[in-house]
Design an enzyme around this catalytic site. Structure first.
Site, PDB file in Angstrom:
ATOM      1  N   LYS A 274      24.372  45.146  29.670  1.00  0.00           N
ATOM      2  CA  LYS A 274      25.521  46.004  29.374  1.00  0.00           C
ATOM      3  C   LYS A 274      25.527  46.382  27.887  1.00  0.00           C
ATOM      4  CE  LYS A 274      28.782  44.121  32.772  1.00  0.00           C
ATOM      5  NZ  LYS A 274      28.996  45.354  33.528  1.00  0.00           N
ATOM      6  N   ARG A 348      28.079  41.820  44.046  1.00  0.00           N
ATOM      7  CA  ARG A 348      27.882  42.061  45.480  1.00  0.00           C
ATOM      8  C   ARG A 348      26.812  41.130  46.055  1.00  0.00           C
ATOM      9  NH1 ARG A 348      26.491  48.245  44.299  1.00  0.00           N
ATOM     10  NH2 ARG A 348      27.923  47.733  42.624  1.00  0.00           N
TER      11      ARG A 348
HETATM   12  N1  BES Z   1      31.604  43.036  36.547  1.00  0.00           N
HETATM   13  C1  BES Z   1      31.150  44.373  36.646  1.00  0.00           C
HETATM   14  C2  BES Z   1      32.261  45.362  36.988  1.00  0.00           C
HETATM   15  C3  BES Z   1      33.389  45.537  36.006  1.00  0.00           C
HETATM   16  C4  BES Z   1      33.426  46.618  35.156  1.00  0.00           C
HETATM   17  C5  BES Z   1      34.463  44.653  35.995  1.00  0.00           C
HETATM   18  C6  BES Z   1      34.496  46.789  34.278  1.00  0.00           C
HETATM   19  C7  BES Z   1      35.505  44.817  35.125  1.00  0.00           C
HETATM   20  C8  BES Z   1      35.545  45.891  34.267  1.00  0.00           C
HETATM   21  C9  BES Z   1      30.078  44.515  37.707  1.00  0.00           C
HETATM   22  O1  BES Z   1      29.279  43.408  37.921  1.00  0.00           O
HETATM   23  C10 BES Z   1      29.172  45.627  37.284  1.00  0.00           C
HETATM   24  O2  BES Z   1      28.565  45.486  36.269  1.00  0.00           O
HETATM   25  N2  BES Z   1      29.129  46.689  38.055  1.00  0.00           N
HETATM   26  C11 BES Z   1      28.309  47.822  37.752  1.00  0.00           C
HETATM   27  C12 BES Z   1      27.516  48.146  38.986  1.00  0.00           C
HETATM   28  C13 BES Z   1      26.481  49.194  38.789  1.00  0.00           C
HETATM   29  C14 BES Z   1      25.382  48.696  37.915  1.00  0.00           C
HETATM   30  C15 BES Z   1      25.939  49.573  40.148  1.00  0.00           C
HETATM   31  C16 BES Z   1      29.238  48.981  37.370  1.00  0.00           C
HETATM   32  O3  BES Z   1      30.285  49.142  37.989  1.00  0.00           O
HETATM   33  O4  BES Z   1      28.906  49.679  36.421  1.00  0.00           O
HETATM   34 ZN    ZN Z   2      27.608  43.359  36.606  1.00  0.00          ZN
END
Ligand code: BES
Ligand code: ZN
Ligand code: ZN
Length: 495
Positions: A274, A348
């Site tokens: 991230k 997931r």
């Molecule tokens: N934990 C994150 C989602 C999240 C984002 C929670 C902002 C709280 C605030 C999750 O694991 C994630 O990183 N999701 C990605 C998925 C993508 C890579 C398909 C996302 O939503 O960007």
């Molecule tokens: Zn994630």
């Protein structure tokens, strides 16, 4: 905390809070209170409009009367929020014994509902976020001490219901604050083993059973997707299983509800790392787990008539030479293989194992999972609602209604098979991400659906936008315990 119900305005405690709604009935409500207590009303009517959160302080002899504005036709959430911010902001002016007057009030409906909101708010307002400060900020909140008391001034006829509502408000607040601590804790203070310990301690204290599987047992059970996410971690994963049944079971039997919560103690994204802005918020990526913990604990405390199973798969998602890589194909508990397109879509993966384990081994009547799953949900709903997905219209309607009642809202999004292509892989049974930045919340939900073993009553709440939010507790975002009250309300309204 001592709770009392008193039917008169005699022998008042040194602080009395008078919640009032705005609108036509306001002048009469103020006058009635003034008549009963002898406070001077003339200026109140001109100065105080009872807007949401507005506070008017009046003195009468040695008693402080706080008129607390709730706005027009206040909801449960409005009352709760008004009391919570009041308790937090006015801590210096409160006494150890406070009264809340529901006599002569102008709130519509059952007084007990407002009592629960008021007590819950007063207690939540005592929450202190500075856990790791060597020198705490000021003194503790007067209502957090052992001799603190809340006296509810209410009609004799509603005393019994008000007493129960006050007890519920207190019990739920204590659990919510315990959940706040857990979610607000930085990841170096909450490894998967610490989450397991929280559950073990809570289960022991409130009488529900907890089993925490360690790495060996997780391997034996074949929870491969959880193990794949855990590959980059310094800490072993945990797979926490909780079970609650009331001491006295009703003759009519109990509904069996399975709850599954995402317990990622920190989400760096893994090798699909991230950006660093706001990465610190990813300590809250176990908000779904926290909601499940809180619901289990509070249900046990309140001895709700329900059979609950809770499952929390837990790990962090970290960067390491051993980390799972984009394009890796992993196994899962279900037996299906998964192509990992993006290692940041880790929630997931661990939920796939959690849901499948729940469906196969416990066969609950209803299965609900909660997870801070996608940024897509945050972009859609902002910080005001969870994304709700369900393959069952009744269940979706029940969760929606519970959200409306409690203010922990959700809004339904579709699970149409048109979105199935997003999770089709060329090389494995499934892939964890479409690779395109569109319909992210739905794609994630479709992925989860592939692991519920055809369960006919499943719901997924994507709480990414609501688990961690702005509040009066801190300048930065902090835990909301979203889901605890929602699930308890849903359970309390089961037929
Ligand atoms: N934990 C994150 C989602 C999240 C984002 C929670 C902002 C709280 C605030 C999750 O694991 C994630 O990183 N999701 C990605 C998925 C993508 C890579 C398909 C996302 O939503 O960007
Ligand atoms: Zn994630
Ligand atoms: Zn995550």
């Amino acid at each position: 905390m001592i709770l009392k119900i008193t039917p008169t305005l005699k022998n008042l405690p040194p602080t009395v809070i008078v919640p009032v709604a705005a609108g036509e009935s306001l002048p009469a409500a103020i006058r009635a209170m003034a008549d009963a207590t002898g406070i001077e009303e003339t200026l109140v009517e001109t100065d105080f409009k009872a807007e949401q959160g507005e506070v008017q302080l009046l003195y009468k002899d040695t008693i402080r009367f706080f008129f607390l504005g709730l706005g027009q036709s206040p909801t449960f959430q409005d009352v709760l929020k008004a009391f919570r911010s009041f308790s937090n902001k006015y801590r210096q002016k409160l006494s150890e014994k406070v009264g809340v007057s529901l006599l002569h009030q102008n709130l519509s409906g059952d007084a007990a509902i407002w009592v629960e909101a008021a007590v819950n708010g007063l207690i939540l307002g005592t929450y202190q976020i500075g856990r790791y400060k060597k020198t705490p900020n000021g003194n503790g909140h007067v209502l957090a001490g052992p001799n603190a008391s809340i006296e509810i001034l209410a009609e004799q006829s509603s005393a019994k219901n008000c007493e129960r509502a006050a007890r519920h408000g207190l019990a739920i607040a204590e659990t919510q604050m315990s959940v706040f601590h857990l979610v607000n804790a930085p990841s170096n203070k909450k490894n998967p083993a610490d989450l397991a310990q929280w559950a073990l301690d809570s289960g022991k204290k409130y009488g529900y059973s907890v089993k925490a599987l360690g790495k060996e047992q997780i391997l034996d059970e074949g929870l491969h997707a959880l193990l794949a996410v855990n590959r980059g971690s310094e800490y072993p994963p945990a797979f926490i299983i909780m079970e609650y049944r009331p001491e006295q079971e009703p003759a009519t039997g109990l509904k069996k509800i399975g709850l599954v919560g995402k317990g990622v103690t920190f989400d760096t994204g893994g090798l699909s790392i991230k950006p660093s802005t706001n990465m610190h918020y990813m300590k809250s990526d176990m908000g779904g787990a926290a909601a499940v913990f809180g619901a289990m604990e509070a249900a046990a405390k309140l001895q709700l008539p329900v059979h609950l199973i809770g499952i929390v798969p837990s790990t962090d998602n970290s960067v390491d030479a051993k980390s799972v890589k984009p394009s890796d194909v992993i196994d899962s508990y279900s037996g299906k293989t998964i192509e990992v397109i993006d290692t940041d879509a880790e929630g997931r993966l661990i939920l796939a194992d959690g849901l499948c384990y729940m469906a196969r081994n416990y066969k609950p009547d209803t299965m609900i999972n909660l997870a801070t799953l996608t940024g897509s949900t945050v972009r859609t709903f902002g910080y005001h609602a969870a994304g709700l997905f369900s393959n069952n219209d009744t269940l979706a309607a029940q969760l929606f209604a519970a959200g409306e009642r409690t203010g922990e809202r959700s809004w339904r999004l579709p699970l149409w098979d048109a979105y199935k292509d997003d999770i089709k892989s060329d090389v494995a049974d499934l892939r964890n991400f479409s690779g395109r930045p569109i319909a992210g919340a739905i794609g994630a939900a479709k992925f989860l659906e592939a692991f519920i073993e055809g369960h006919p009553a499943w719901a997924h709440l994507d709480i990414a936008g609501v688990a961690f939010n702005d509040s009066e507790f801190s300048s930065q975002k902090s835990a909301t315990a979203f889901g605890v009250r929602l699930l308890l309300d849903y359970i309390s309204h089961l037929e």
